[in-house]
Design a protein around this motif. Structure first.
Motif, mmCIF file in Angstrom:
data_model
loop_
_atom_site.group_PDB
_atom_site.id
_atom_site.type_symbol
_atom_site.label_atom_id
_atom_site.label_comp_id
_atom_site.label_asym_id
_atom_site.label_seq_id
_atom_site.Cartn_x
_atom_site.Cartn_y
_atom_site.Cartn_z
ATOM 1 N N LEU A 195 1.765 6.150 -7.116
ATOM 2 C CA LEU A 195 2.637 7.193 -6.577
ATOM 3 C C LEU A 195 1.931 7.971 -5.471
ATOM 4 O O LEU A 195 2.514 8.246 -4.414
ATOM 5 C CB LEU A 195 3.068 8.152 -7.698
ATOM 6 C CG LEU A 195 4.208 7.687 -8.600
ATOM 7 C CD1 LEU A 195 4.333 8.607 -9.806
ATOM 8 C CD2 LEU A 195 5.524 7.646 -7.822
ATOM 9 N N ALA A 199 2.979 7.964 -1.425
ATOM 10 C CA ALA A 199 3.304 9.229 -0.758
ATOM 11 C C ALA A 199 2.446 9.430 0.475
ATOM 12 O O ALA A 199 2.954 9.766 1.564
ATOM 13 C CB ALA A 199 3.127 10.393 -1.731
ATOM 14 N N GLY A 207 7.434 4.331 -2.915
ATOM 15 C CA GLY A 207 7.341 5.534 -3.731
ATOM 16 C C GLY A 207 8.540 5.692 -4.644
ATOM 17 O O GLY A 207 8.388 5.983 -5.835
#
Length: 234
Positions: A195, A199, A207
């Motif tokens: 994650l 990002a 994501g």
């Protein structure tokens, strides 16, 4: 009774109610009460050495957070594994959070990137379990987990969406704890790392996909739960 005495009495009752609420919430989160267990006001009042009124205030608060139920003509109880709410919350999170993460990746600035990196670093370096807190993950890890997920979404710049996240997160905290017990091999460390990477790489598609899978794993961990052992982590 004078106004000063009345104010002092009210403040004392409020402080007592806050203490009882905090102890009750911690007990439920630690697994001192199994899913489906009754929360009897009379017993709690006796254990805590407080009035029924104070206990009822605390129970109403934990019901409001979704970690207890108020049952018609049956008092209060810890929710059951099979409660449909857990899947409904997961469905809501899968619908909303990946969209908000896309917005965050598109809108977030350099300061947001720095906060995401810092939040992930804290989560990765925080001890998940400490012996004195029992079989559940530590309070420090739980908070670092929440902060990381919220920071990922803060780049969206929409306070209404972030308030929605806050409510759903609180409502699903108990389910996260129960779920992980049934998925002991889950790679939560890897999921959080992916994650963060998506990002910071500004890869909204990856994501959103990783976040959807992350939430789905938690909901899946509750499917078919029947025994009463406490959870560990999600």
């Amino acid at each position: 009774m004078t106004q000063t005495a009345h104010t002092s009495t009210s403040a004392g009752k409020q402080m007592l109610s806050e203490q009882v609420y905090a102890r009750l919430r911690d007990a439920i989160m630690r697994g001192d009460y199994a899913p489906g267990d009754a929360l009897k006001p009379q017993d709690l009042a006796k254990e805590q050495g407080v009035s029924l009124a104070v206990v009822r205030e605390a129970l109403v608060r934990v019901v409001g957070e979704g970690i207890a139920d108020r049952l018609p003509n049956r008092g209060f109880a810890v929710p059951a594994f099979s409660d449909r709410r857990w899947q409904e919350i997961a469905e809501a999170r899968r619908t909303i959070e990946p969209v908000v993460l896309r917005m965050s990746i598109e809108r977030g600035d350099v300061d947001w990137e720095a906060r995401v990196r810092a939040a992930h670093h804290r989560l990765a370096r925080t001890q998940a379990y400490v012996p004195e807190e029992g079989e559940y993950y530590s309070g420090a890890w739980s908070e670092a987990h929440r902060v990381f997920h919220r920071t990922l979404l803060e780049g969206c710049g929409n306070s209404v969406l972030l308030d929605t996240f806050d409510r759903m997160w609180t409502a699903s905290e108990l389910a996260r704890r129960w779920s992980a017990h049934h998925v002991p091999d889950r790679d939560h460390v890897g999921e959080h790392r992916r994650l963060e990477e998506a990002a910071l790489a500004r890869d909204a598609d990856t994501g959103a996909e990783v976040l959807t899978q992350h939430i789905t794993h938690t909901a899946a961990g509750l499917t078919g739960c029947t025994h009463r052992e406490p959870a560990k982590e999600a």
